[in-house]
Design an enzyme around this catalytic site. Structure first.
Site, PDB file in Angstrom:
ATOM      1  N   ASP A  99     -21.655 -37.785 -13.244  1.00 32.48           N
ATOM      2  CA  ASP A  99     -21.923 -38.101 -11.942  1.00 32.48           C
ATOM      3  C   ASP A  99     -21.195 -36.858 -11.114  1.00 32.48           C
ATOM      4  OD1 ASP A  99     -22.503 -38.479  -9.109  1.00 32.48           O
ATOM      5  OD2 ASP A  99     -22.920 -40.500 -10.021  1.00 32.48           O
ATOM      6  N   HIS A 101     -21.289 -36.302  -7.686  1.00 32.63           N
ATOM      7  CA  HIS A 101     -21.247 -36.458  -6.282  1.00 32.63           C
ATOM      8  C   HIS A 101     -19.762 -36.839  -5.859  1.00 32.63           C
ATOM      9  CE1 HIS A 101     -25.613 -37.027  -7.460  1.00 32.63           C
ATOM     10  NE2 HIS A 101     -25.764 -36.443  -6.204  1.00 32.63           N
ATOM     11  N   SER A 152     -25.259 -44.018 -13.121  1.00 36.12           N
ATOM     12  CA  SER A 152     -23.941 -44.457 -13.168  1.00 36.12           C
ATOM     13  C   SER A 152     -23.377 -45.596 -12.836  1.00 36.12           C
ATOM     14  CB  SER A 152     -23.400 -43.708 -11.798  1.00 36.12           C
ATOM     15  OG  SER A 152     -23.455 -42.088 -12.057  1.00 36.12           O
TER      16      SER A 152
END
Ligand code: B1M
Length: 216
Positions: A99, A101, A152
Site C-alpha cells: 500500500d 497511501h 490492506s
C-alpha cells in the site's frame, strides 16, 4: 470563492501556485489543524469521490496528493507542540505491505508527535518483519498500521497473526487506521483473533486519544 473553498479547490486541482499565500491568509483566522481538517481534507474528500466515480484520472489524483503534502508541510511549523518532548511513549507507524497511501499516516505522525510522543515513521509498503524489527529496536510502546486498500485490511489481519506467533501481542498494543477499515471489523473481528489489544482509529485525533488511553 471563499478562502476555505479556494483552499479545497487547490487540492482538487493540484494547484500549488500561490498556495503559501492562501495558507498564510488562512493562518490569520484559524489554527493550522483547523485548516487541514476543514479545508484541505474537504478537497481530498472530493478527489476521492471524483476518482471513485471515474471522473478523475490517477495522475491528477497524484498531483492533488502532492499539493496536499506541500500544504501540510507548510503548516506543520505552525502547529502547537503541546507537551512536545515530554517522552510520553513511542509509536512505530507504517503503511502496510503493498500500500502506497501515506497522507493519512503522515497526519497521524504530525498530530501524535506534536503531543509528546516519539513517532518512528517507517514509510509505505512495510512488511511486518520491518515493523517488528523497528518496534524492537526503538522499544515501541504501540504499533500503528495504516492502509487504504481493501486488500490492506487482510494484510493487517495477517500482521496481527504474525505478532501473535512471535509472542509480541501481549507486549504491543496495535492501532489500525485507514479508509478501508470499519470499526466493527477491527474492534470485533480483529480484536477476537489478536492476543493483545487492537483498536480502530477513524482519524488522527482518535489515534492520539488511543495513544493516551493505551499509555495511561
Ligand atoms: Co488511491 N485509492 N490508489 N491513491 N486513493 C483510494 C484509497 C481509493 C478508495 C480511491 C477510490 O477508488 N475511490 C481506492 C481503493 C479502493 C479499494 O481498495 N477498494 C484507491 C486505489 C484503487 C488506488 C490504486 C490501486 C489505483 C491504481 O493504481 N489503479 C493505487 C494503489 C497503489 C498501491 O497502494 N499499491 C492508488 C494510488 C494512489 C495515489 C498514489 C495516486 C494517491 C496516494 C498518494 C499518497 O498517499 N502519497 C492516492 C490517493 C490520494 C487516494 C485517495 C483519493 C485519497 C487518500 C487520502 O490521502 N485521503 C483515496 C480515496 C479515499 O480515501 N476516499 C484513494 C486523505 C487522508 C488524510 O485520509 O488516508 O483515510 P486517510 O487517513 C485518515 C484516516 O483514515 C486516519 O487518519 C487520517 C487522518 O485523519 N488514519 C489513521 C489513516 N491511517 C491511520 C493510522 C492510524 C490512525 C488513523 O494509526 C495507526
Amino acid at each position: 470563492l471563499s478562502l476555505s473553498e479556494r483552499l479545497a479547490r487547490r487540492i482538487v486541482d493540484g494547484n500549488d501556485k500561490g498556495l503559501d499565500a492562501d495558507l498564510d491568509e488562512a493562518l490569520t483566522t484559524k489554527p493550522a489543524l483547523d485548516i487541514i481538517n476543514d479545508d484541505l481534507l474537504a478537497g481530498m474528500k472530493t478527489v476521492g469521490e471524483l476518482f471513485g466515480s471515474g471522473q478523475m484520472q490517477l495522475p491528477f489524483v497524484l498531483q492533488s496528493a502532492e499539493t496536499m503534502k506541500k500544504a501540510v508541510a507548510y503548516l506543520e511549523p505552525h502547529m502547537d507542540a503541546s507537551e512536545a518532548g515530554a517522552g510520553k511513549g513511542t509509536l512505530v507507524l507504517a503503511t502496510v505491505k503493498g500500500d502506497v497511501h501515506d497522507i493519512g499516516k503522515n497526519l497521524v505522525d504530525i498530530i501524535v508527535s506534536n503531543n509528546g510522543y516519539t513517532v518512528v515513521n517507517l514509510g509505505i509498503k512495510q512488511p511486518v518483519s520491518a515493523i517488528v524489527e523497528a518496534a524492537e529496536q526503538h522499544g515501541a510502546d504501540v504499533i500503528g498500521m495504516s492502509g487504504l486498500l481493501v486488500k490492506s485490511t487482510l494484510v493487517m489481519k495477517d500482521n496481527l497473526l504474525e505478532l501473535n506467533d512471535r509472542g509480541l501481542a501481549r507486549k504491543l498494543p496495535v492501532i489500525l487506521g485507514g479508509a478501508a477499515l470499519t470499526r466493527p471489523f477491527v474492534d470485533q473481528d480483529l480484536a477476537a483473533l489478536y492476543e493483545g489489544t487492537v483498536r480502530y482509529a477513524k482519524d488522527a485525533f482518535e489515534g492520539l486519544n488511543l495513544m493516551d488511553t493505551l499509555m495511561a
